[in-house]
Design a protein around this motif. Structure first.
Motif, PDB file in Angstrom:
ATOM      1  N   GLY A 135       0.788  -1.224   0.000  1.00 47.46           N
ATOM      2  CA  GLY A 135       0.000   0.000   0.000  1.00 47.46           C
ATOM      3  C   GLY A 135       0.819   1.272   0.000  1.00 47.46           C
ATOM      4  O   GLY A 135       2.046   1.266  -0.079  1.00 47.46           O
ATOM      5  N   SER A 136       0.103   2.371   0.140  1.00 41.53           N
ATOM      6  CA  SER A 136       0.722   3.688   0.040  1.00 41.53           C
ATOM      7  C   SER A 136       1.619   4.033   1.228  1.00 41.53           C
ATOM      8  O   SER A 136       2.330   5.022   1.179  1.00 41.53           O
ATOM      9  CB  SER A 136      -0.360   4.756  -0.111  1.00 41.53           C
ATOM     10  N   HIS A 137       1.601   3.231   2.274  1.00 43.55           N
ATOM     11  CA  HIS A 137       2.439   3.521   3.440  1.00 43.55           C
ATOM     12  C   HIS A 137       3.746   2.737   3.419  1.00 43.55           C
ATOM     13  O   HIS A 137       4.528   2.828   4.365  1.00 43.55           O
ATOM     14  CB  HIS A 137       1.676   3.235   4.734  1.00 43.55           C
ATOM     15  N   GLN A 138       3.983   1.982   2.360  1.00 43.62           N
ATOM     16  CA  GLN A 138       5.226   1.221   2.239  1.00 43.62           C
ATOM     17  C   GLN A 138       6.323   2.104   1.639  1.00 43.62           C
ATOM     18  O   GLN A 138       6.044   2.989   0.832  1.00 43.62           O
ATOM     19  CB  GLN A 138       5.008  -0.003   1.343  1.00 43.62           C
ATOM     20  N   PRO A 139       7.566   1.892   2.017  1.00 38.53           N
ATOM     21  CA  PRO A 139       8.652   2.731   1.496  1.00 38.53           C
ATOM     22  C   PRO A 139       8.984   2.398   0.036  1.00 38.53           C
ATOM     23  O   PRO A 139       8.747   1.290  -0.434  1.00 38.53           O
ATOM     24  CB  PRO A 139       9.833   2.391   2.403  1.00 38.53           C
TER      25      PRO A 139
END
Length: 156
Positions: free
Chosen positions: A36-40
């Motif tokens: 998702g969008s919170h992964q680096p």
């Protein structure tokens, strides 16, 4: 001259040029993110192997030998080895060559409003070269006009 002799001469002349051209090619690296969008974000080679052990909050693709990256709310630029070449000091940064500029020029901003689209935030904006040297300070995107495909200028 027979065909065999011709091919030997041709290969002797072309082989060094071909080998040096292959050696000069840079490896292609790609900004990637799993999940998702919170992964680096991280960079891989064309086979999906990790290129270097650096992770970012956001990363753009390489343009030549520079990629724009964000870490801890600040933006900077890295080279193909993952080394920081323009420090993380901007509140927003675009890729080199973005927005109609030459690939030697990038737009950076300081003092952006996080609740607005950074590109359109009326705040101090500068154009920098690949070494991070400021080319010219400007204030707001509306002051920039492209008079030629490769040369930005300020409207007075």
């Amino acid at each position: 001259m027979n065909r065999k002799h011709f091919l030997r001469i041709l290969s002797a002349a072309l082989l060094p040029a071909l080998l040096s051209a292959c050696a000069a090619q840079r490896p292609e690296l790609y900004a990637m993110r799993n999940g998702g969008s919170h992964q680096p974000f991280y960079f891989t080679d064309r086979y999906g192997e990790l290129a270097f052990r650096e992770f970012y909050d956001w990363a753009g693709q390489f343009v030549g030998d520079r990629a724009v990256v964000e870490r801890d709310g600040k933006w900077g630029y890295i080279d193909r080895s993952g080394e920081t070449v323009v420090p993380f000091r901007y509140d927003w940064a675009g890729s080199f060559g973005q927005y109609g500029f030459d690939e030697e020029v990038a737009m950076v901003k300081t003092g952006t409003d996080r609740d607005r689209i950074p590109l359109y935030t009326p705040c101090p904006t500068a154009l920098i070269d690949r070494d991070g040297e400021r080319i010219t300070p400007v204030y707001g995107l509306s002051l920039i006009h492209i008079s030629e495909p490769t040369r930005p200028r300020l409207i007075s």
